[in-house]
Write a protein that holds these residues in place. Structure first.
Motif, PDB file in Angstrom:
ATOM      1  N   UNK A   1      41.278  26.771  46.448  1.00 29.75           N
ATOM      2  CA  UNK A   1      41.632  25.876  45.098  1.00 29.75           C
ATOM      3  C   UNK A   1      42.819  26.052  44.706  1.00 29.75           C
ATOM      4  N   UNK A   2      43.451  24.756  44.387  1.00 32.40           N
ATOM      5  CA  UNK A   2      44.521  24.592  43.792  1.00 32.40           C
ATOM      6  C   UNK A   2      44.368  24.579  42.155  1.00 32.40           C
ATOM      7  N   UNK A   3      45.425  25.577  41.497  1.00 33.91           N
ATOM      8  CA  UNK A   3      45.092  25.493  40.110  1.00 33.91           C
ATOM      9  C   UNK A   3      46.425  26.236  39.622  1.00 33.91           C
ATOM     10  N   UNK A   4      46.320  25.995  38.288  1.00 35.88           N
ATOM     11  CA  UNK A   4      47.807  26.607  37.638  1.00 35.88           C
ATOM     12  C   UNK A   4      47.436  27.814  36.890  1.00 35.88           C
ATOM     13  N   UNK A   5      46.336  28.280  37.055  1.00 32.18           N
ATOM     14  CA  UNK A   5      45.951  29.673  36.587  1.00 32.18           C
ATOM     15  C   UNK A   5      46.370  30.780  37.268  1.00 32.18           C
TER      16      UNK A   5
ATOM     17  N   UNK B 292      40.154  27.804  37.356  1.00 32.43           N
ATOM     18  CA  UNK B 292      40.995  27.419  36.516  1.00 32.43           C
ATOM     19  C   UNK B 292      40.957  28.670  35.393  1.00 32.43           C
ATOM     20  N   UNK B 293      40.634  29.707  35.674  1.00 34.11           N
ATOM     21  CA  UNK B 293      40.635  31.024  34.867  1.00 34.11           C
ATOM     22  C   UNK B 293      41.634  31.969  35.102  1.00 34.11           C
ATOM     23  N   UNK B 294      42.230  32.645  34.504  1.00 37.94           N
ATOM     24  CA  UNK B 294      43.222  33.705  34.719  1.00 37.94           C
ATOM     25  C   UNK B 294      42.430  34.683  35.217  1.00 37.94           C
ATOM     26  N   UNK B 295      42.643  35.141  36.553  1.00 38.95           N
ATOM     27  CA  UNK B 295      41.583  36.371  36.906  1.00 38.95           C
ATOM     28  C   UNK B 295      42.444  37.486  37.515  1.00 38.95           C
TER      29      UNK B 295
END
Length: 206
Positions: free
Chosen positions: A170-174, A140-143
């Protein structure tokens, strides 16, 4: 700096003349302590920092340290790593002597308790520090991950792609980006493109 960013360069304890004893575990603690200080009321007021817009950036071992500190700093706006070096890779692959040789070279330039102490520190954290195992904690971190296709120090196939592939599960909004350039560990010949990619990442995540 001139673009309105406050940039801090960390000289870890035991390195570059800083007092204290160098260990990778201490480097990770140093980053976490600095990051928390940067968003303190005192620092924010003095340097006009936006505490919700703090990023970590690291190259090579700095990338390793930024990732492993960042997984515990869930409030970060993002993490940018360039040719990150997974210090656990050669222990996990059954080639510890290769890592020991590298540590023997590096220990000469550090205030540390020797290469054996550095190796023991890494070995004790293999389960926590290997990149692939951090993916679930960083999802969930912007990477932004930048690597060199010809890098023989932090090889993509051994250190970056296993992490990236695990992250992609992994599903994420990041926002997650991996960019590979035709370069070695220092990304010579591609640095303008790397800077442009970093600017684009900042614009998208701010």
């Amino acid at each position: 700096c001139r673009i309105g960013c406050v940039v801090l360069i960390l000289h870890h304890r035991g390195a570059w003349g800083s007092p204290g004893t160098y260990l990778v575990s201490n480097c990770i603690k140093d980053i976490k302590a600095l990051a928390e200080h940067v968003r303190s009321e005192e620092f924010v007021n003095e340097y006009l920092v936006a505490p919700e817009q703090i990023y970590l950036f690291g190259h090579s071992m700095g990338g390793n340290n930024a990732l492993n500190a960042g997984k515990e700093l869930t409030w970060l706006r993002g993490i940018m790593i360039m040719a990150p070096y997974d210090s656990t890779c050669y222990i996990r692959s059954g080639e510890p002597e290769y890592l020991k040789d590298l540590l023997n070279t590096g220990a000469r330039f550090l205030n540390c308790d020797g290469a054996d102490a550095l190796f023991t520190d890494i070995r004790q954290h293999v389960g926590d520090w290997n990149f692939a195992s951090t993916a679930s904690l960083l999802k969930d971190q912007n990477l932004l991950i930048i690597s060199g296709a010809y890098d023989d120090i932090a090889p993509e196939k051994d250190m970056i792609l296993p992490f990236w592939n695990e992250l992609e599960l992994h599903q994420t909004h990041a926002i997650h980006r991996h960019r590979s350039y035709p370069a070695g560990h220092a990304l010579m010949g591609c640095r303008t493109k790397v800077i442009e990619e970093m600017v684009s990442f900042l614009e998208e995540t701010l």
